[in-house]
Design a protein around this motif. Structure first.
Motif, PDB file in Angstrom:
ATOM      1  N   LYS A  26       4.668   0.656  -4.462  1.00 18.51           N
ATOM      2  CA  LYS A  26       5.552   0.007  -5.431  1.00 18.51           C
ATOM      3  C   LYS A  26       4.992  -1.361  -5.801  1.00 18.51           C
ATOM      4  CE  LYS A  26       9.509  -0.120  -3.403  1.00 18.51           C
ATOM      5  NZ  LYS A  26      10.858  -0.386  -2.952  1.00 18.51           N
ATOM      6  N   THR A  27       4.617  -2.083  -4.766  1.00 15.61           N
ATOM      7  CA  THR A  27       4.123  -3.437  -4.969  1.00 15.61           C
ATOM      8  C   THR A  27       2.926  -3.445  -5.887  1.00 15.61           C
ATOM      9  OG1 THR A  27       4.845  -3.965  -2.776  1.00 15.61           O
ATOM     10  CG2 THR A  27       3.269  -5.452  -3.757  1.00 15.61           C
ATOM     11  N   LYS A  28       2.006  -2.539  -5.607  1.00 17.26           N
ATOM     12  CA  LYS A  28       0.762  -2.509  -6.365  1.00 17.26           C
ATOM     13  C   LYS A  28       1.066  -2.287  -7.845  1.00 17.26           C
ATOM     14  CE  LYS A  28      -3.757  -2.390  -5.535  1.00 17.26           C
ATOM     15  NZ  LYS A  28      -4.464  -2.910  -4.382  1.00 17.26           N
ATOM     16  N   ARG A  29       1.972  -1.365  -8.106  1.00 18.05           N
ATOM     17  CA  ARG A  29       2.334  -1.106  -9.494  1.00 18.05           C
ATOM     18  C   ARG A  29       2.875  -2.369 -10.136  1.00 18.05           C
ATOM     19  NH1 ARG A  29       4.988   3.621  -8.257  1.00 18.05           N
ATOM     20  NH2 ARG A  29       6.993   2.623  -8.606  1.00 18.05           N
ATOM     21  N   ARG A  30       3.655  -3.095  -9.358  1.00 14.16           N
ATOM     22  CA  ARG A  30       4.314  -4.251  -9.953  1.00 14.16           C
ATOM     23  C   ARG A  30       3.383  -5.441 -10.105  1.00 14.16           C
ATOM     24  NH1 ARG A  30       9.952  -3.779  -6.703  1.00 14.16           N
ATOM     25  NH2 ARG A  30      11.201  -3.137  -8.456  1.00 14.16           N
ATOM     26  N   GLN A  32      -0.007  -5.287 -10.361  1.00 16.40           N
ATOM     27  CA  GLN A  32      -0.933  -4.865 -11.410  1.00 16.40           C
ATOM     28  C   GLN A  32      -2.167  -5.727 -11.567  1.00 16.40           C
ATOM     29  OE1 GLN A  32       1.637  -4.744 -14.776  1.00 16.40           O
ATOM     30  NE2 GLN A  32       2.089  -2.583 -14.528  1.00 16.40           N
ATOM     31  N   GLU A  33      -2.550  -6.405 -10.514  1.00 14.52           N
ATOM     32  CA  GLU A  33      -3.772  -7.193 -10.608  1.00 14.52           C
ATOM     33  C   GLU A  33      -4.358  -7.198  -9.224  1.00 14.52           C
ATOM     34  OE1 GLU A  33      -3.531 -11.304 -11.996  1.00 14.52           O
ATOM     35  OE2 GLU A  33      -1.750 -10.667 -13.096  1.00 14.52           O
ATOM     36  N   GLU A  79       0.622  -5.522  13.826  1.00 18.93           N
ATOM     37  CA  GLU A  79      -0.144  -4.431  13.190  1.00 18.93           C
ATOM     38  C   GLU A  79      -0.955  -4.955  12.020  1.00 18.93           C
ATOM     39  OE1 GLU A  79       2.656  -1.463  11.918  1.00 18.93           O
ATOM     40  OE2 GLU A  79       3.810  -1.784  13.747  1.00 18.93           O
ATOM     41  N   GLY A  80      -1.639  -6.056  12.208  1.00 13.25           N
ATOM     42  CA  GLY A  80      -2.514  -6.571  11.162  1.00 13.25           C
ATOM     43  C   GLY A  80      -1.866  -7.566  10.223  1.00 13.25           C
ATOM     44  N   GLY A  81      -0.594  -7.863  10.433  1.00 11.87           N
ATOM     45  CA  GLY A  81       0.069  -8.890   9.638  1.00 11.87           C
ATOM     46  C   GLY A  81       0.380  -8.446   8.221  1.00 11.87           C
ATOM     47  N   ALA A  82       1.069  -9.314   7.478  1.00 10.88           N
ATOM     48  CA  ALA A  82       1.502  -8.953   6.129  1.00 10.88           C
ATOM     49  C   ALA A  82       1.371 -10.138   5.190  1.00 10.88           C
ATOM     50  CB  ALA A  82       2.950  -8.488   6.172  1.00 10.88           C
ATOM     51  N   GLN A  83       1.172  -9.801   3.902  1.00  9.90           N
ATOM     52  CA  GLN A  83       1.186 -10.848   2.882  1.00  9.90           C
ATOM     53  C   GLN A  83       2.308 -10.566   1.891  1.00  9.90           C
ATOM     54  OE1 GLN A  83      -2.745 -10.876   1.180  1.00  9.90           O
ATOM     55  NE2 GLN A  83      -2.751  -8.697   0.731  1.00  9.90           N
ATOM     56  N   LEU A  84       3.003 -11.622   1.523  1.00 11.68           N
ATOM     57  CA  LEU A  84       4.069 -11.522   0.528  1.00 11.68           C
ATOM     58  C   LEU A  84       3.567 -12.185  -0.747  1.00 11.68           C
ATOM     59  CD1 LEU A  84       7.018 -10.824  -0.229  1.00 11.68           C
ATOM     60  CD2 LEU A  84       7.626 -13.144   0.496  1.00 11.68           C
ATOM     61  N   VAL A  85       3.505 -11.406  -1.821  1.00 10.38           N
ATOM     62  CA  VAL A  85       2.979 -11.908  -3.086  1.00 10.38           C
ATOM     63  C   VAL A  85       4.148 -12.323  -3.987  1.00 10.38           C
ATOM     64  CG1 VAL A  85       1.649 -11.285  -5.129  1.00 10.38           C
ATOM     65  CG2 VAL A  85       0.956 -10.439  -2.882  1.00 10.38           C
TER      66      VAL A  85
END
Ligand SMILES: *[C@@H]1O[C@H](CO)[C@@H](O)[C@H](O)[C@H]1NC(C)=O
Ligand SMILES: *[C@@H]1O[C@H](CO)[C@@H](O)[C@H](O)[C@H]1NC(C)=O
Ligand SMILES: *[C@@H]1O[C@H](CO)[C@@H](O)[C@H](O)[C@H]1NC(C)=O
Ligand SMILES: *[C@@H]1O[C@H](CO)[C@@H](O)[C@H](O)[C@H]1NC(C)=O
Ligand SMILES: *[C@@H]1O[C@H](CO)[C@@H](O)[C@H](O)[C@H]1NC(C)=O
Ligand SMILES: *[C@@H]1O[C@H](CO)[C@@H](O)[C@H](O)[C@H]1NC(C)=O
Length: 468
Positions: A26-30, A32-33, A79-85
């Motif tokens: 979902k994130t990737k679609r949103r 888009q870069e 588990e490798g951490g996360a990034q919030l864009v």
């Protein structure tokens, strides 16, 4: 060609599905870069603030969305951490807390707008090393972005913006209407391995960036802007921190561009946590009423081993200034400054031993600060009103001052005596105009007043290229 592109897209989408699960698709679609950025560590998981109901219209309050996002993403810490864009948009928000193994990433056109609803800001205790809030005796409004007891946290962007909308706070402060101490834009407390980079901070209610009781901190490539008349809008305040690197920053502010601190009077003495192993390089500062770099005034836990290099200041009150007083205790020692280019300054060198500004009346009048080993070399200044105003403490002189290869061009309306010195001791070499008698010439040795030979550990930390 078209086929190859669609194949690539399929591979990417499948890859994302396998590695990141539903949320990131979902994130990737949103988003888009794709983008690259450099950080102390890269993350395995990604989400967008949109996934948590964020609305970037400048009006909807996103405090809940940010806090839910961070709380949700904290499950990936091991588990490798996360990034919030945070995508382009204006994201009105109140304060939220960060988590460990986490990156907050702002798009270049993302603006976090701090809520101006003062009543809704949570209040936290004063810092133990200060005993009091800085504006009022009681608590403090929590910072816009806050983190405590964290490991491995990154706040970065492609020069995205964090706007404190401080105007209302400054007015309320001037009218003495605030019950608590004003918030900072970002405060990271009791943490290890912190990066704050490639962001613009605007109009903070008070200080901008405040790492405190932390170690291994990198602050890089940030721009801080506030009106030069705004109250206490210090740029970056490393406070009781070890192993910190601040580089490539541009700061215009109403107070010190960088203020190195370590607690206030008896509270700072008893907390006893110094700021040490601090590197500051490539700082550009404009601050007509304050210093490019201040050491103090709250320095009661001690300040040791600060290395400042390639400092440019324009229309600024002084260069690297020491601020202290009786009752502070603590020390400021082993300070090295190399390469300052200064235009339009009141005092190129300024040390103040009677700063006052006590936390309360319980300070110890016998707690004298030790100021020793303050080195400056390769300084060029133009249009200075005075070369130096150096005022130690009677019976507690500031010693081991060293100045080498310093050329100060005085302003047309300069003071008659360019140097005033009391209760200080040290040596100079190749300093123009000729210094005061308390700082006699001691030759022009090559390495006079120079940095120690070994790097600090923070200099050896290299950033990785992360991508999304
Ligand atoms: C953020 O952290 C502070 C200090 O630990 C705490 O008082 C506050 O409740 C936290 N906020 C949220 C939303 O968890
Ligand atoms: C955070 O760390 C400090 C210093 O180590 C400790 O005193 C405090 O209890 C910790 N707080 C939490 C919530 O773990
Ligand atoms: C970041 O944005 C600020 C404010 O618009 C600007 O002054 C600064 O030059 C920008 N920095 C970079 C590296 O682009
Ligand atoms: C971040 O800032 C650093 C230092 O100013 C700069 O070298 C780098 O190119 C910037 N990175 C991005 C992704 O903007
Ligand atoms: C020199 O400094 C004075 C303030 O002391 C200022 O008014 C003037 O504009 C400066 N001149 C230049 C050439 O920067
Ligand atoms: C003196 O300082 C200037 C910069 O201010 C520098 O270019 C020059 O190399 C220095 N000279 C020596 C002998 O270090």
């Amino acid at each position: 060609m078209l086929k190859a592109v669609s194949l690539l897209v399929v591979v990417l989408v499948v890859g994302v599905t396998i590695f990141d699960g539903v949320e990131s698709r979902k994130t990737k679609r949103r988003i888009q870069e794709s983008f690259d950025y450099s950080a102390i560590s890269c993350r395995a998981h990604t989400a967008s603030i949109l996934d948590f109901g964020g609305v970037g219209d400048g009006a909807t309050l996103n405090t809940g969305a940010f806090q839910q996002a961070v709380d949700h993403l904290s499950q990936y810490a091991s588990e490798g951490g996360a990034q919030l864009v945070v995508p382009a948009g204006k994201w009105l928000t109140g304060s939220f807390n960060l988590t460990s193994h986490f990156t907050l990433y702002l798009h270049k056109d993302a603006v976090l707008l701090a809520s101006q609803d003062i009543k809704s800001w949570p209040v936290v205790d004063p810092l133990p090393s200060y005993g009091h809030g800085r504006d009022t005796a009681g608590g403090r409004y929590i910072s816009l972005i806050f983190g405590t007891n964290l490991t491995d946290v990154v706040v970065t962007g492609e020069n995205g913006t964090i706007d404190g909308q401080g105007d209302l706070w400054w007015q309320q402060f001037h009218k003495k209407k605030l019950k608590y101490t004003r918030p900072y834009l970002i405060e990271i407390m009791h943490s290890d391995t912190v990066q704050i980079s490639n962001l613009t901070f605007l109009n903070s209610p008070s200080w901008n960036v405040h790492p405190v009781y932390s170690r291994n901190v990198i602050i890089q490539g940030i721009t801080i802007l506030a009106p030069v008349t705004s109250p206490n809008t210090d740029g970056i305040n490393p406070d009781s921190c070890t192993n910190t690197r601040i580089e490539d920053t541009y700061i215009v502010s109403g107070d010190d561009c960088i203020a190195v601190k370590s607690g206030w009077d008896e509270y700072g003495i008893s907390y006893g946590m110094p700021t040490k192993q601090l590197v500051i390089r490539r700082l550009t500062c404009i601050s007509p009423y304050s210093a490019a770099i201040a050491l103090g005034s709250e320095m009661s836990g001690g300040i040791q081993d600060v290395r400042a290099q390639d400092i440019t200041a324009i229309n600024t009150e002084s260069g690297v200034r020491i601020k202290t007083g009786v009752g502070r205790g603590g020390y400021v020692k082993d300070i090295y400054v190399k390469g300052m280019t200064l235009h339009t300054m009141k005092w190129v060198f300024w040390m103040t031993g009677n700063y006052g500004s006590h936390a309360d009346n319980h300070y110890d009048p016998n707690a004298l600060p030790e100021i020793k080993g303050i080195n400056y070399r390769d300084v060029i200044a133009e249009n200075a009103t005075m070369a130096a105003r150096l005022e130690g403490i009677a019976g507690d002189p500031f010693t081991g001052i060293c100045m080498s290869n310093v050329t100060i061009g005085l302003a047309a309306k300069a003071k008659k005596y360019p140097w005033t010195c009391t209760d200080v001791a040290g040596v100079t070499g190749g300093v123009v105009p000729p210094p005061c008698q308390l700082l006699p010439a001691a030759g022009e040795g090559e390495g006079m007043c120079d940095f120690p030979a070994e790097n600090l550990p923070i200099d050896n930390v290299e950033l990785q290229t992360c991508s999304y």
